[in-house]
Enzyme design. Structure first.
Site, mmCIF file in Angstrom:
data_model
loop_
_atom_site.group_PDB
_atom_site.id
_atom_site.type_symbol
_atom_site.label_atom_id
_atom_site.label_comp_id
_atom_site.label_asym_id
_atom_site.label_seq_id
_atom_site.Cartn_x
_atom_site.Cartn_y
_atom_site.Cartn_z
ATOM 1 N N GLY A 39 0.842 -1.200 0.000
ATOM 2 C CA GLY A 39 0.000 0.000 0.000
ATOM 3 C C GLY A 39 0.873 1.244 0.000
ATOM 4 O O GLY A 39 1.859 1.296 0.721
ATOM 5 N N ASP A 44 0.405 2.180 8.787
ATOM 6 C CA ASP A 44 -0.046 1.413 9.958
ATOM 7 C C ASP A 44 0.955 1.423 11.120
ATOM 8 O O ASP A 44 0.600 1.066 12.232
ATOM 9 C CB ASP A 44 -0.311 -0.044 9.562
ATOM 10 C CG ASP A 44 -1.516 -0.182 8.639
ATOM 11 O OD1 ASP A 44 -2.249 0.810 8.477
ATOM 12 O OD2 ASP A 44 -1.700 -1.278 8.074
ATOM 13 N N ARG A 72 -25.636 12.814 18.079
ATOM 14 C CA ARG A 72 -25.419 11.486 17.496
ATOM 15 C C ARG A 72 -24.145 10.841 18.027
ATOM 16 O O ARG A 72 -23.262 11.533 18.526
ATOM 17 C CB ARG A 72 -25.243 11.608 15.972
ATOM 18 C CG ARG A 72 -26.516 11.891 15.232
ATOM 19 C CD ARG A 72 -26.210 12.175 13.774
ATOM 20 N NE ARG A 72 -27.433 12.304 13.008
ATOM 21 C CZ ARG A 72 -27.526 12.970 11.863
ATOM 22 N NH1 ARG A 72 -26.470 13.563 11.360
ATOM 23 N NH2 ARG A 72 -28.675 13.028 11.234
ATOM 24 N N GLY A 110 -5.705 0.002 9.865
ATOM 25 C CA GLY A 110 -4.994 -0.708 10.932
ATOM 26 C C GLY A 110 -5.446 -2.151 10.915
ATOM 27 O O GLY A 110 -6.485 -2.489 11.477
ATOM 28 N N HIS A 161 -8.914 5.115 2.237
ATOM 29 C CA HIS A 161 -7.668 5.489 1.564
ATOM 30 C C HIS A 161 -7.356 6.986 1.618
ATOM 31 O O HIS A 161 -6.250 7.395 1.242
ATOM 32 C CB HIS A 161 -7.696 4.991 0.117
ATOM 33 C CG HIS A 161 -7.744 3.488 0.051
ATOM 34 N ND1 HIS A 161 -8.909 2.790 0.233
ATOM 35 C CD2 HIS A 161 -6.763 2.568 -0.108
ATOM 36 C CE1 HIS A 161 -8.655 1.492 0.158
ATOM 37 N NE2 HIS A 161 -7.359 1.331 -0.042
HETATM 38 O O1 F6P Z 1 -0.879 -0.321 3.974
HETATM 39 C C1 F6P Z 1 -1.595 -1.069 4.888
HETATM 40 C C2 F6P Z 1 -3.032 -0.736 4.770
HETATM 41 O O2 F6P Z 1 -3.126 0.612 4.955
HETATM 42 C C3 F6P Z 1 -3.943 -1.504 5.736
HETATM 43 O O3 F6P Z 1 -4.244 -0.821 6.915
HETATM 44 C C4 F6P Z 1 -5.175 -1.712 4.914
HETATM 45 O O4 F6P Z 1 -5.875 -2.847 5.359
HETATM 46 C C5 F6P Z 1 -4.639 -1.891 3.559
HETATM 47 O O5 F6P Z 1 -3.509 -1.058 3.482
HETATM 48 C C6 F6P Z 1 -5.641 -1.607 2.468
HETATM 49 O O6 F6P Z 1 -4.974 -1.397 1.273
HETATM 50 P P1 F6P Z 1 -5.485 -1.793 -0.174
HETATM 51 O O7 F6P Z 1 -6.897 -1.363 -0.265
HETATM 52 O O8 F6P Z 1 -4.570 -1.033 -1.067
HETATM 53 O O9 F6P Z 1 -5.311 -3.260 -0.314
#
Ligand code: F6P
Length: 342
Positions: free
Chosen positions: A10, A127, A162, A170, A272
């Site tokens: 990622g 993370d 709310r 994470g 993201h």
């Molecule tokens: O880089 C790690 C992370 O941010 C995780 O927390 C998350 O689960 C994952 O990437 C999601 O990434 P992608 O959608 O690119 O697979």
């Protein structure tokens, strides 16, 4: 020397700061030549690369993402994948490879180094779950983004009486949840490191309501497992490294809170957004320090090692030590977040 660079897994803010520092110091100080392998290990497997000249390293410090592209391609998934990687490394005439990645990407680096490839690693992930380093770059930006979101959600939660559940990234470790929860004044923080019952959370929110506080902010890490009969949040889709695609825990929690104690609830998934955009000054500085250390380590022959932050110093540590397990949130830090629950 002729040095290859790749970014895998990622993406995260600060990757370009690392690439820039490697390139600028490498060209000016060591007279190096650089190849940028595209999209992580995929670039080495398919010989997809670009020659990186001095101008490629300019104007990228403040940019999020990675100019080299990224992917979760795993050479191990391919029959003869490691042999192909070694063959291509030789074909490119490389003297060394700098691998910027998280646990999965660096895990492959450990294997290839054992097979004879001279590799230096740089730990990356929002993370912050890589061992043997105090911090990974990208984490500070992600926490800042999440904290700003929590601040904004606070005011609307209060106006509408709310409970807002904020789902942050994470997978195995709740670093972003804990830090943004502390910084944003969350009324409850859930992390993957420990189990919870829904009642743990609703009791605290009810306590607030009894005190006349008719709004709450709950921060939950995406990797938290909470079982509720008839509600399955797991997709079965996995990436090349076997990671399940996460998401849905925030929605589950918001529904259960509303159902059990009657406070209108909403879930917000930051997703993201935490990973995109411009890095904070801290991540630019840490990325720069890591990049400088990585190219120095290449020239010192410090292979099989990765850059690591120990206090204020960047030092080399075995990549293996960084990736043998996920670095989880320490009890003391979580205890600080807990003081403010309810
Ligand atoms: O880089 C790690 C992370 O941010 C995780 O927390 C998350 O689960 C994952 O990437 C999601 O990434 P992608 O959608 O690119 O697979």
């Amino acid at each position: 020397m002729k040095v290859g660079i790749l970014t895998g897994g990622g993406d995260c803010p600060g990757l370009n700061a690392v690439i820039r520092a490697i390139g600028k110091k490498g060209i000016v100080h060591y007279d190096d030549e650089f190849i940028g392998l595209k999209n992580g290990w995929a670039g080495l497997m398919s010989l997809d690369y670009i020659q990186l000249e001095r101008h490629n390293f300019s104007g990228i410090l403040h940019l999020g993402g990675t100019i080299l592209g990224s992917s979760r391609t795993n050479p191990e998934k391919e029959e003869g994948g490691y042999d192909l990687a070694i063959k291509n490394f030789k074909e490119l005439g490389l003297d060394a490879l700098i691998v910027i990645g998280g646990n999965d990407t660096l895990g492959v680096a450990v294997k290839l180094h054992e097979l004879g490839i001279p590799i230096v690693g740089v730990p990356k992930t929002i993370d912050n779950d890589i061992c043997a380093t105090d911090m990974t770059f990208g984490f500070d930006t992600a926490v800042s983004v999440a904290t700003e979101a929590i601040d904004r959600l606070h005011t609307t939660a209060e106006s509408h009486h709310r409970c807002i559940v904020v789902e942050v990234m994470g997978r195995h470790a709740g670093w972003i949840a804990t830090h943004s929860g502390i910084a944003g004044g969350a009324d409850y923080v859930l992390i993957p490191e420990q189990p919870y019952e829904i009642k743990d959370i609703t009791d605290k929110i009810q306590l607030r309501m009894n005190r006349g506080k008719f709004f709450s902010i709950v921060v939950v890490a995406e990797g938290v497992e909470l079982r509720v009969e008839g509600y399955d949040i797991q997709t079965r889709e996995t990436d090349d490294f076997g990671n399940i695609r996460l998401g849905g825990i925030g929605d589950l929690l918001a529904r259960e809170i509303e159902k059990r104690i009657g406070i209108e609830s909403r879930a917000v998934v930051l997703g993201h957004v935490q990973r995109g955009g411009t890095p904070t000054a801290y991540d630019r500085v840490l990325g720069t320090k890591y990049g400088i250390a990585a190219i120095d380590m290449v020239h010192e022959g410090n292979f099989g090692m990765m850059t690591a932050l120990h206090g204020t110093k960047v030092v080399p540590v075995p990549i293996e030590d960084g990736v043998k397990e996920s670095k989880i949130v320490d009890k003391d830090t979580y205890e600080i977040a807990k003081v403010f629950f309810g």
